[in-house]
Enzyme design. Structure first.
Site, short mmCIF file in Angstrom:
data_model
loop_
_atom_site.label_atom_id
_atom_site.label_comp_id
_atom_site.label_asym_id
_atom_site.label_seq_id
_atom_site.Cartn_x
_atom_site.Cartn_y
_atom_site.Cartn_z
N LYS A 95 -8.39 -2.08 -0.29
CA LYS A 95 -8.32 -2.54 -1.68
C LYS A 95 -8.27 -4.06 -1.82
CE LYS A 95 -6.71 1.69 -3.67
NZ LYS A 95 -6.38 2.51 -2.49
C1 LIG Z 1 -6.71 3.80 -2.44
C2 LIG Z 1 -6.91 4.39 -1.11
C3 LIG Z 1 -7.76 5.49 -0.90
C4 LIG Z 1 -8.46 6.19 -2.04
O1 LIG Z 1 -9.44 5.39 -2.65
P1 LIG Z 1 -9.97 5.75 -4.11
O2 LIG Z 1 -10.90 4.67 -4.47
O3 LIG Z 1 -8.77 5.81 -5.00
O4 LIG Z 1 -10.62 7.09 -4.00
C5 LIG Z 1 -7.97 5.93 0.38
N1 LIG Z 1 -7.34 5.36 1.44
C6 LIG Z 1 -6.50 4.34 1.28
C7 LIG Z 1 -5.83 3.77 2.48
C8 LIG Z 1 -6.26 3.80 0.02
O5 LIG Z 1 -5.43 2.78 -0.14
#
Ligand SMILES: *Cc1c(COP(=O)(O)O)cnc(C)c1O
Length: 433
Positions: free
Chosen positions: A107
């Protein structure tokens, strides 16, 4: 390029307006009015381009003229300022490692891009914007890190008490300054509903100039397309496009991948890797969508019962269930299988998966079963150390703690406890104004 609201296609906004507002009125999400066409040269010359050049070409049509090219170039360069290596783990199975950013999860890219865009847009405004964000674990840290000390921006993060890992909690509760953490007695879905309710309270949204930094926000969502281009750039078998498995919760990341596919990126098939939270897997099987209550699992960043970006999946394929099924499959992976996958891959390949990556790995394996020549990529979305409390007992071994994380343990958590109540959140926000 304009964006329309998924709730009301006649409501339109520029990239700037969509970034500042976050969510469209009546709980709509912004969606690009047209799918841009990328220059052929991008695909032809992909091999020789830098990641900054690729990212800039991919995002430029979505930003349009709302940010001058030179400024956007800098924003993009700061956003992708770390590595995205494709690593072979087993025969035909590759990991795209997305955890080399400052908060050790994918993210960081979306959060860094969005914070810089918002910082640019707010430069000439004489009011402050409040970024309100719900996190299932990793968004909070990435947003806190991306927005820390950005002028003109206040950040309020809601996280479900006791449902994020200790490192995740420290990352979002120890910065201070313009970052406030609200510890909610509830689930991630409760946090997300509180945030959405605040946005739909016009008096409140206006008074505070609220915006969202969840993947609801186009400036968080769209830069995630970069990963898929970086993956393909490193993919050796260009005559055989990869299957890509994406550990999915709110479905922002995988919808960004599907957008990259719509832009022309060669991908054979997408696999939505889900834990017990399987509302979209049900939809793919039955053609009907029904939100479910969130269930806590080991892959906590994916504990989402009603994924916000599901509606974008429909808009990517004109609501056509058949086209969606052709390009996308979903697999469910239990906590037990997640642990077993971490254990097996560590024993056999000496590769340490985090619980989310393990769900991705197993889902990819399930899809490739019975396809002997099949090969694919799973996104390793977080560094295993972020979930050392899950991983260490499973491999019966210690996970080395990087220095940046060791420093976190010396800091003091600072959070404000709150019930899962939209009314309490509203009172809190108005009071601190
Ligand atoms: C946020 C997250 C996800 C899921 O991603 P989305 O875009 O919400 O589907 C998967 N793995 C990790 C480690 C995350 O932080």
């Amino acid at each position: 390029m304009l964006y329309y609201s998924t709730q009301n296609p006649s409501h339109k906004a520029s990239f700037k307006e969509a970034t500042i507002k976050g969510q469209a009125p009546e709980r709509g999400l912004y969606f690009p009015e047209t799918i841009p066409t990328l220059p052929d040269a991008l695909f032809k010359n992909l091999q020789s381009l830098t990641k900054e050049e690729i990212a800039l070409q991919v995002i430029a049509p979505f930003v349009g003229d709302t940010i001058p090219h030179g400024v956007l170039k800098n924003i993009v360069a700061n956003t992708v300022d770390f590595n995205f290596p494709l690593v072979q783990v087993d025969d035909g199975i590759y990991a795209l490692e997305l955890f080399h950013g400052p908060t050790l999860a994918f993210k960081d890219v979306g959060a860094r891009f969005m914070s810089q865009c918002l910082g640019y847009f707010m430069q000439n405004e004489n009011k402050k914007v409040t970024v309100l964000v719900a996190t299932s674990g990793d968004t909070g840290g990435a947003v806190a890190n991306g927005f820390y000390d950005v002028d003109g921006v206040d950040v309020v993060i809601l996280y479900p008490s006791g449902k994020v890992s200790s490192i995740q909690e420290l990352q979002l509760t120890t910065l201070g300054k313009n970052i406030t953490a609200l510890e909610i007695d509830g689930t991630f879905d409760d946090c997300q509903h509180m945030v959405k309710a605040a946005f739909n309270d016009f008096a409140l949204a206006d008074a505070l100039f609220l915006t969202s930094a969840n993947s609801i926000n186009v400036a968080r969502w769209l830069p995630q397309q970069f990963y898929y281009f970086f993956a393909y750039q490193q993919w050796q078998q260009k005559n055989k496009p990869p299957v890509i498995a994406v550990p999915s919760g709110n479905f922002g990341n995988i919808c960004a991948g599907l957008m990259a596919f719509r832009l022309g990126l060669p991908v054979q098939h997408f696999v939505a890797a889900c834990n017990a939270n399987d509302a979209v897997a049900d939809y793919l099987q039955k053609g009907k969508y029904a939100a479910k209550p969130a269930v806590p699992t080991l892959s906590n960043a994916m504990d989402v019962g009603d994924p916000s970006n599901f509606v974008r999946l429909l808009h990517l394929f004109n609501n056509d269930h058949h086209s969606i099924q052709k390009i996308l499959s979903a697999y469910r992976v239990s906590d037990e299988t997640t642990k077993k996958t971490i254990q097996d891959v560590y024993a056999k390949n000496r590769y340490l998966l985090d619980p989310h990556g393990a769900v991705g790995y197993n889902a990819l394996q399930q899809y490739l079963q019975g396809k002997p020549a099949g090969a694919g990529i799973f996104l390793e979305t977080a560094h295993p150390v972020k979930f050392y409390d899950v991983v260490e007992p499973v491999i019966d071994n210690a996970v080395p703690i990087p220095k940046a994380v060791q420093e976190l343990f010396c800091k003091k958590k600072k959070s404000i406890k709150m019930n899962a109540s939209a009314t309490e959140l509203k009172a809190f926000l108005l009071e601190r104004k």
